[in-house]
Write an enzyme that holds these catalytic residues in place. Structure first.
Site, short mmCIF file in Angstrom:
data_model
loop_
_atom_site.label_atom_id
_atom_site.label_comp_id
_atom_site.label_asym_id
_atom_site.label_seq_id
_atom_site.Cartn_x
_atom_site.Cartn_y
_atom_site.Cartn_z
N PRO A 9 0.79 -1.23 0.00
CG PRO A 9 -0.14 -1.12 2.12
CD PRO A 9 0.51 -2.08 1.16
CG ASN A 10 -0.31 4.32 1.19
OD1 ASN A 10 -1.26 4.85 0.63
ND2 ASN A 10 -0.41 3.74 2.37
NE ARG A 17 3.92 6.73 1.51
CZ ARG A 17 4.16 5.52 1.99
NH1 ARG A 17 4.69 4.61 1.21
NH2 ARG A 17 3.86 5.22 3.23
CE1 TYR A 22 8.70 5.34 3.06
CE2 TYR A 22 7.14 7.18 3.08
CZ TYR A 22 7.63 6.00 3.63
OH TYR A 22 7.05 5.49 4.75
CG ASN A 74 8.26 -1.72 0.90
OD1 ASN A 74 7.62 -1.78 1.95
ND2 ASN A 74 8.91 -0.63 0.53
CB ALA A 77 1.22 0.60 6.81
CG HIS A 80 4.59 -1.59 10.65
ND1 HIS A 80 5.94 -1.88 10.78
CD2 HIS A 80 4.50 -0.60 9.73
CE1 HIS A 80 6.63 -1.08 9.96
NE2 HIS A 80 5.79 -0.30 9.32
CG ASP A 87 -1.22 -16.69 9.00
OD1 ASP A 87 -0.18 -16.79 9.70
OD2 ASP A 87 -2.37 -16.60 9.49
CD GLU A 98 9.92 -6.94 7.08
OE1 GLU A 98 9.63 -8.02 7.63
OE2 GLU A 98 10.02 -5.87 7.69
CG HIS A 100 10.76 -1.81 5.48
ND1 HIS A 100 9.41 -1.77 5.26
CD2 HIS A 100 11.00 -2.91 6.23
CE1 HIS A 100 8.85 -2.81 5.87
NE2 HIS A 100 9.79 -3.52 6.46
CB SER A 102 12.13 4.87 5.51
OG SER A 102 11.10 4.02 5.99
NE ARG A 107 9.59 6.71 8.75
CZ ARG A 107 8.67 6.46 7.83
NH1 ARG A 107 8.81 5.43 7.00
NH2 ARG A 107 7.61 7.24 7.72
NE ARG A 111 6.28 5.12 9.97
CZ ARG A 111 5.22 5.18 9.18
NH1 ARG A 111 4.89 4.13 8.45
NH2 ARG A 111 4.47 6.26 9.12
C1 DQA Z 1 7.92 1.40 4.28
C2 DQA Z 1 7.90 1.70 5.80
C3 DQA Z 1 6.51 1.50 6.36
O1 DQA Z 1 6.51 1.79 7.76
C4 DQA Z 1 5.54 2.43 5.68
O2 DQA Z 1 4.23 2.20 6.17
C5 DQA Z 1 5.58 2.33 4.20
C6 DQA Z 1 6.88 2.21 3.55
C7 DQA Z 1 9.29 1.70 3.65
O3 DQA Z 1 9.53 1.22 2.54
O4 DQA Z 1 10.12 2.43 4.23
O5 DQA Z 1 4.56 2.42 3.53
O6 DQA Z 1 7.66 0.02 4.10
#
Ligand code: DQA
Length: 145
Positions: A9-10, A17, A22, A74, A77, A80, A87, A98, A100, A102, A107, A111
């Site tokens: 997401p996002n 953003r 980012y 990635n 959110a 978390h 699962d 996994e 990220h 950032s 942070r 997170r």
């Molecule tokens: C993220 C870090 C997450 O906490 C955040 O919700 C994101 C991006 C990152 O790539 O740094 O959407 O996964």
């Protein structure tokens, strides 16, 4: 060998953003950069982005039948708190790394935790777009490519 890069997401909002966190590059820039990076390594990449938890789960489920050797995830959110995504990772024999953009540990406290990390091969956090490249390198080491 095929690898799947999954963004949650996002992450379709990269470039627009919170650029101070980012970066100014878009998801398309990221994917194209990774694709070019992977070619000389003999790694074929597939890409997927969704803002929906269920769609991310379905995409992970389909990876084994496509012969995907590893997934770079990635989960945004969802990292978390999504036990459902955790699962899904546990339900497939394909290793997941996994990532990220950032450094989540530097942070907000909410997170710092990941419900996914324990079922992943490892976690890479804080290197911007290089987080994804480092994950591909980790798969290379894992699969001796
Ligand atoms: C993220 C870090 C997450 O906490 C955040 O919700 C994101 C991006 C990152 O790539 O740094 O959407 O996964």
């Amino acid at each position: 060998m095929s690898y799947l890069i999954v963004n949650g997401p996002n992450l379709n909002r990269l470039g627009l953003r919170e650029p101070e966190t980012y970066g100014t590059w878009t998801l398309q820039d990221l994917e194209e950069g990774l694709r070019l990076y992977a070619i000389p390594l003999g790694m074929e990449l597939k890409f997927y982005q969704s803002n929906s938890e269920g769609d991310l789960i379905d995409r992970i489920h389909h990876a084994p039948e496509e012969g995907i050797r590893g997934i770079v995830l990635n989960a945004g959110a969802y990292t978390h708190y999504s036990i459902a995504l955790r699962d899904a990772i546990s339900s497939v024999p394909v290793p997941v790394i996994e990532v990220h953009i950032s450094n989540v540990h530097a942070r907000e406290e909410f997170r710092h935790g990941s419900v996914l990390a324990a079922v992943c091969a490892g976690q890479i956090s804080g290197f911007g777009p290089d987080s994804y490249r480092l994950a591909l390198e980790a798969f290379r080491g894992m699969h001796h490519e």
